[in-house]
Design a protein around this motif. Structure first.
Motif, PDB file in Angstrom:
ATOM      1  N   PHE A 560       0.835  -1.197   0.000  1.00  0.00           N
ATOM      2  CA  PHE A 560       0.000   0.000   0.000  1.00  0.00           C
ATOM      3  C   PHE A 560       0.877   1.257   0.000  1.00  0.00           C
ATOM      4  O   PHE A 560       0.635   2.208  -0.756  1.00  0.00           O
ATOM      5  CB  PHE A 560      -0.902   0.003   1.252  1.00  0.00           C
ATOM      6  CG  PHE A 560      -1.732   1.250   1.365  1.00  0.00           C
ATOM      7  CD1 PHE A 560      -2.896   1.410   0.607  1.00  0.00           C
ATOM      8  CD2 PHE A 560      -1.355   2.282   2.225  1.00  0.00           C
ATOM      9  CE1 PHE A 560      -3.647   2.570   0.717  1.00  0.00           C
ATOM     10  CE2 PHE A 560      -2.111   3.437   2.325  1.00  0.00           C
ATOM     11  CZ  PHE A 560      -3.268   3.579   1.573  1.00  0.00           C
ATOM     12  N   LYS A 561       1.969   1.253   0.811  1.00  0.00           N
ATOM     13  CA  LYS A 561       2.870   2.400   0.898  1.00  0.00           C
ATOM     14  C   LYS A 561       3.583   2.642  -0.435  1.00  0.00           C
ATOM     15  O   LYS A 561       3.722   3.789  -0.886  1.00  0.00           O
ATOM     16  CB  LYS A 561       3.887   2.162   2.018  1.00  0.00           C
ATOM     17  CG  LYS A 561       4.831   3.321   2.244  1.00  0.00           C
ATOM     18  CD  LYS A 561       5.800   3.012   3.386  1.00  0.00           C
ATOM     19  CE  LYS A 561       6.767   4.170   3.588  1.00  0.00           C
ATOM     20  NZ  LYS A 561       7.747   3.889   4.675  1.00  0.00           N
ATOM     21  N   GLU A 562       4.048   1.535  -1.090  1.00  0.00           N
ATOM     22  CA  GLU A 562       4.757   1.671  -2.373  1.00  0.00           C
ATOM     23  C   GLU A 562       3.833   2.186  -3.474  1.00  0.00           C
ATOM     24  O   GLU A 562       4.254   2.968  -4.336  1.00  0.00           O
ATOM     25  CB  GLU A 562       5.361   0.323  -2.767  1.00  0.00           C
ATOM     26  CG  GLU A 562       6.566  -0.074  -1.925  1.00  0.00           C
ATOM     27  CD  GLU A 562       7.042  -1.473  -2.213  1.00  0.00           C
ATOM     28  OE1 GLU A 562       8.251  -1.749  -2.018  1.00  0.00           O
ATOM     29  OE2 GLU A 562       6.192  -2.325  -2.632  1.00  0.00           O
ATOM     30  N   GLU A 567       2.256   6.534  -7.246  1.00  0.00           N
ATOM     31  CA  GLU A 567       1.313   7.519  -7.778  1.00  0.00           C
ATOM     32  C   GLU A 567       1.824   8.942  -7.561  1.00  0.00           C
ATOM     33  O   GLU A 567       1.673   9.819  -8.428  1.00  0.00           O
ATOM     34  CB  GLU A 567      -0.053   7.338  -7.086  1.00  0.00           C
ATOM     35  CG  GLU A 567      -0.749   6.025  -7.466  1.00  0.00           C
ATOM     36  CD  GLU A 567      -2.001   5.768  -6.634  1.00  0.00           C
ATOM     37  OE1 GLU A 567      -2.253   6.582  -5.707  1.00  0.00           O
ATOM     38  OE2 GLU A 567      -2.689   4.757  -6.891  1.00  0.00           O
ATOM     39  N   LEU A 568       2.449   9.165  -6.396  1.00  0.00           N
ATOM     40  CA  LEU A 568       2.972  10.500  -6.088  1.00  0.00           C
ATOM     41  C   LEU A 568       4.136  10.855  -7.023  1.00  0.00           C
ATOM     42  O   LEU A 568       4.264  12.009  -7.457  1.00  0.00           O
ATOM     43  CB  LEU A 568       3.421  10.558  -4.618  1.00  0.00           C
ATOM     44  CG  LEU A 568       3.958  11.915  -4.127  1.00  0.00           C
ATOM     45  CD1 LEU A 568       2.882  12.993  -4.253  1.00  0.00           C
ATOM     46  CD2 LEU A 568       4.426  11.800  -2.680  1.00  0.00           C
ATOM     47  N   GLU A 620      11.852   1.492 -10.931  1.00  0.00           N
ATOM     48  CA  GLU A 620      11.979   0.365  -9.995  1.00  0.00           C
ATOM     49  C   GLU A 620      10.605  -0.111  -9.541  1.00  0.00           C
ATOM     50  O   GLU A 620      10.316  -1.316  -9.528  1.00  0.00           O
ATOM     51  CB  GLU A 620      12.812   0.787  -8.779  1.00  0.00           C
ATOM     52  CG  GLU A 620      14.284   1.013  -9.085  1.00  0.00           C
ATOM     53  CD  GLU A 620      15.022   1.539  -7.868  1.00  0.00           C
ATOM     54  OE1 GLU A 620      14.404   1.571  -6.757  1.00  0.00           O
ATOM     55  OE2 GLU A 620      16.199   1.937  -8.010  1.00  0.00           O
ATOM     56  N   LEU A 621       9.755   0.830  -9.170  1.00  0.00           N
ATOM     57  CA  LEU A 621       8.425   0.462  -8.673  1.00  0.00           C
ATOM     58  C   LEU A 621       7.531  -0.052  -9.794  1.00  0.00           C
ATOM     59  O   LEU A 621       6.666  -0.918  -9.562  1.00  0.00           O
ATOM     60  CB  LEU A 621       7.769   1.674  -7.988  1.00  0.00           C
ATOM     61  CG  LEU A 621       8.454   2.169  -6.700  1.00  0.00           C
ATOM     62  CD1 LEU A 621       7.781   3.440  -6.206  1.00  0.00           C
ATOM     63  CD2 LEU A 621       8.428   1.083  -5.619  1.00  0.00           C
ATOM     64  N   SER A 622       7.745   0.477 -11.027  1.00  0.00           N
ATOM     65  CA  SER A 622       6.885   0.060 -12.142  1.00  0.00           C
ATOM     66  C   SER A 622       7.078  -1.413 -12.482  1.00  0.00           C
ATOM     67  O   SER A 622       6.168  -2.073 -12.996  1.00  0.00           O
ATOM     68  CB  SER A 622       7.171   0.921 -13.378  1.00  0.00           C
ATOM     69  OG  SER A 622       8.464   0.657 -13.896  1.00  0.00           O
ATOM     70  N   GLU A 623       8.270  -1.966 -12.180  1.00  0.00           N
ATOM     71  CA  GLU A 623       8.501  -3.386 -12.447  1.00  0.00           C
ATOM     72  C   GLU A 623       7.670  -4.282 -11.538  1.00  0.00           C
ATOM     73  O   GLU A 623       7.403  -5.443 -11.861  1.00  0.00           O
ATOM     74  CB  GLU A 623       9.992  -3.702 -12.269  1.00  0.00           C
ATOM     75  CG  GLU A 623      10.876  -3.068 -13.342  1.00  0.00           C
ATOM     76  CD  GLU A 623      12.342  -3.422 -13.156  1.00  0.00           C
ATOM     77  OE1 GLU A 623      12.644  -4.158 -12.191  1.00  0.00           O
ATOM     78  OE2 GLU A 623      13.170  -2.976 -13.970  1.00  0.00           O
TER      79      GLU A 623
END
Length: 625
Positions: A560-562, A567-568, A620-623
């Protein structure tokens, strides 16, 4: 129609009573790639220096097209030895470096009324990313230590820095004086490919005949103080030049036949008769001059006899050599055969010259030995062996070594005849050394090596600064040389002509043999490189497939935090891109005060850094998304 970049009209140049060329004219148009050919001492480098404004002209004119940008690569580029590589790139004399210097001056002085013009020039020359581009091209040319002092670089590295400065400025016209000197073979082939593919216009002097053949679309030759132009590459030039010489000789033969008739007429005239046709007498003397102009392109064949050499040449036994962390040889063993002709190739810094000096006894190996046969008589031509008394005469230098050279079969040449074979005319032989060009001194140095009649020739970069005519003579000599030969050279054409196999220095003490000439080696290596690349791609594809399979199996969703961070980040990156656009427009508007200009310039650097940082995190997060 291609426009004219440079026009040379009726150009004349002499040094004292030594005439180089007279009333020569030619033009350079967009897209022209011109090779300039002439014997050493005929004025090739002088002509380039005159075009670059570094040498005054005696007569005629040199006219550049308005606002043309050109760059000049000198044969020995001058640099401050205390400046670093990157400092030298920014201190070079080209349009981009000058406008960056002016931009910094305007920024520091607060002359905001000049800022519009400076920014416009920065945009026009794409100067904002100059440092990035110079680093990229230096990396391509294998210059990676940008904080290294220029005084610590080798000749080849300095040449590559100078070459980077020439290419980065993206000039309309490039003038190159011996661009391949001191470059290793990989760099020569890279430059060859770059120039042949590029739409850049160029005028260059080079002895590299493969380079001329593959890059140039026109050859200009300086001969007999005038210009001959050939629309084609080096191979085409050779063919058409031979035709020209044959036509000139045929014309001279006709003049000789007529001269004999006129000579007979002149002899039959009574000495005291005043009724001789004056016009016919004047024509006779003109005809006499013309009849003497037969082109003697075929020179005396000089067979290299060499003194007797026994069966034992040399054996390298377990030779080790290193300089700190640089390994030259590692447990090297080799038996050199009688009449062997070996070429040594490899990148700069792999130890080729050091190997040669160990063989000659100038440098001692760390361990192991070179066991040289008793009958071996070395003749060594080195890169740094050019040492003459400048006040000596050419003929004296050679006669101090030998008055006569024995060619075998009862044939002998005097020192003067030997010098004539290497294009030192009798009158030139009595010139002082200081009057010779750099190439002529190299040619004389070669004569001092060969006239000693060695049976084992070791030639370390013999082609640098020698003209093509001298190279052809040297190749002829080495082809018939009845002795042993080792050649270290980056000249592919020369290596193909004179050696029958190669020793390839790969670096880190790895030395391999190849049973063929340089062209055959490059063809073989290209096949091996393609095969290795395909294997690497195959292995990489397998690993990627395994990685993806593992990723699918182990993939977890964002916490949830990631997801909130993800989005931010999208919003933050969008806002930063907008701010970058606004700042860029403001910098180009010309309405900012000097304080605002400084603030905006500092802020745009911070914005670019933040965009890079946040984009990396977003990827990194998009992966995992």
């Amino acid at each position: 129609m291609a426009s004219n970049l440079l026009q040379i009209d009726s150009l004349t140049k002499s040094f004292g009573d030594h005439r180089l060329f007279e009333n020569i004219s030619f033009g350079i148009f967009e897209g022209d790639k011109i090779g300039l050919i002439a014997k050493n001492g005929a004025g090739k480098t002088t002509l380039l220096n005159m075009i670059a404004g570094k040498e005054p002209i005696d007569g005629g004119k040199i006219v550049f097209r308005n606002e043309i940008r050109f760059a000049y690569l000198e044969q020995s580029p001058p640099y401050d030895p205390d400046k670093t590589v990157i400092e030298s790139c920014f201190n070079t004399d080209n349009d981009i470096a000058r406008v960056i210097s002016r931009y910094e001056e305007v920024m520091s002085s607060g002359k905001h009324e000049e800022m519009d013009e400076v920014i416009s020039q920065m945009d026009l020359l794409k100067a904002w990313d100059y440092e990035l581009r110079i680093k990229q091209i230096l990396s391509t040319l294998k210059i990676t230590k940008l904080d290294q002092k220029m005084g610590e670089l080798s000749g080849g590295q300095i040449k590559r820095v100078a070459l980077a400065n020439v290419l980065i400025s993206e000039p309309d016209l490039v003038i190159l004086d011996e661009p391949t000197n001191h470059l290793d073979l990989d760099m020569v082939e890279w430059l060859e490919d770059y120039l042949s593919r590029s739409g850049i216009s160029l005028l260059m002097v080079t002895h590299d005949r493969y380079f001329l053949d593959r890059v140039c679309t026109q050859i200009i030759e300086i001969e007999d103080f005038q210009i001959y132009s050939y629309k084609g590459n080096y191979s085409y030039y050779l063919e058409k030049r031979e035709e020209r010489i044959m036509n000139q000789n045929a014309e001279t033969d006709r003049a000789r036949n007529l001269f004999r008739k006129e000579l007979d007429w002149m002899r039959r005239q009574p000495q005291a008769r005043a009724t001789k046709a004056k016009a016919r007498i004047d024509d006779f003397y003109k005809l006499e001059e013309k009849a003497k102009k037969r082109k003697r392109d075929a020179q005396l064949r000089l067979d290299g006899k060499g003194s007797y050499i026994g069966n034992k040449i040399f054996e390298a036994q377990h030779v080790d050599k290193r300089f700190d962390e640089i390994v030259i040889t590692k447990d090297f063993n080799y038996i050199f055969a009688r009449y062997e002709k070996m070429g040594i190739v490899g990148n700069n810094g792999t130890g080729k010259s050091t190997f040669v000096k160990m063989l000659l006894g100038d440098i001692a190996p760390d361990s192991g030995v070179f066991d040289v046969g008793e009958t071996v008589n070395f003749g060594y031509y080195s890169q740094d062996g050019l040492q003459f008394n400048e006040e000596s005469k050419v003929i004296d230098v050679v006669q101090e070594i030998a008055e006569v050279i024995d060619l075998g079969n009862g044939n002998k040449l005097t020192a003067s005849q030997f010098l004539q074979h290497f294009l030192f005319a009798p009158e030139k032989q009595h010139d002082y050394i200081y009057k010779l060009s750099g190439g002529e001194k190299r040619r004389l140095y070669l004569c001092t090596v060969l006239i000693k009649n060695p049976n084992f020739l070791v030639l370390d970069e013999p082609t640098n600064d020698l003209d093509i005519v001298t190279l052809n003579m040297l190749e002829e000599y080495l082809t018939s040389f009845k002795g042993c030969l080792i050649v270290v050279s980056h000249d592919r054409y020369f290596m193909d002509k004179v050696v029958d196999h190669l020793m390839v220095f790969e670096g880190n003490g790895v030395i391999n043999e190849f049973p063929g000439n340089y062209t055959q080696y490059r063809e073989w290596k290209a096949i091996e490189d393609r095969r290795a690349l395909e294997e690497q791609k195959s292995v990489a594809a397998e690993r990627q497939s395994e990685k993806e399979n593992t990723k699918v199996a182990e993939k977890t969703k964002l916490s949830f935090k990631e997801r909130k961070e993800f989005e931010l980040l999208e919003k933050e990156i969008e806002a930063l891109e907008t701010e970058k656009s606004v700042i860029t427009q403001a910098l180009s508007s010309g309405t900012l005060s000097s304080e605002e200009l400084i603030d905006k310039s500092n802020r745009i650097g911070e914005v670019l850094s933040l965009i890079d940082e946040k984009t990396m995190r977003w990827l990194e997060l998009s992966e995992l998304a």
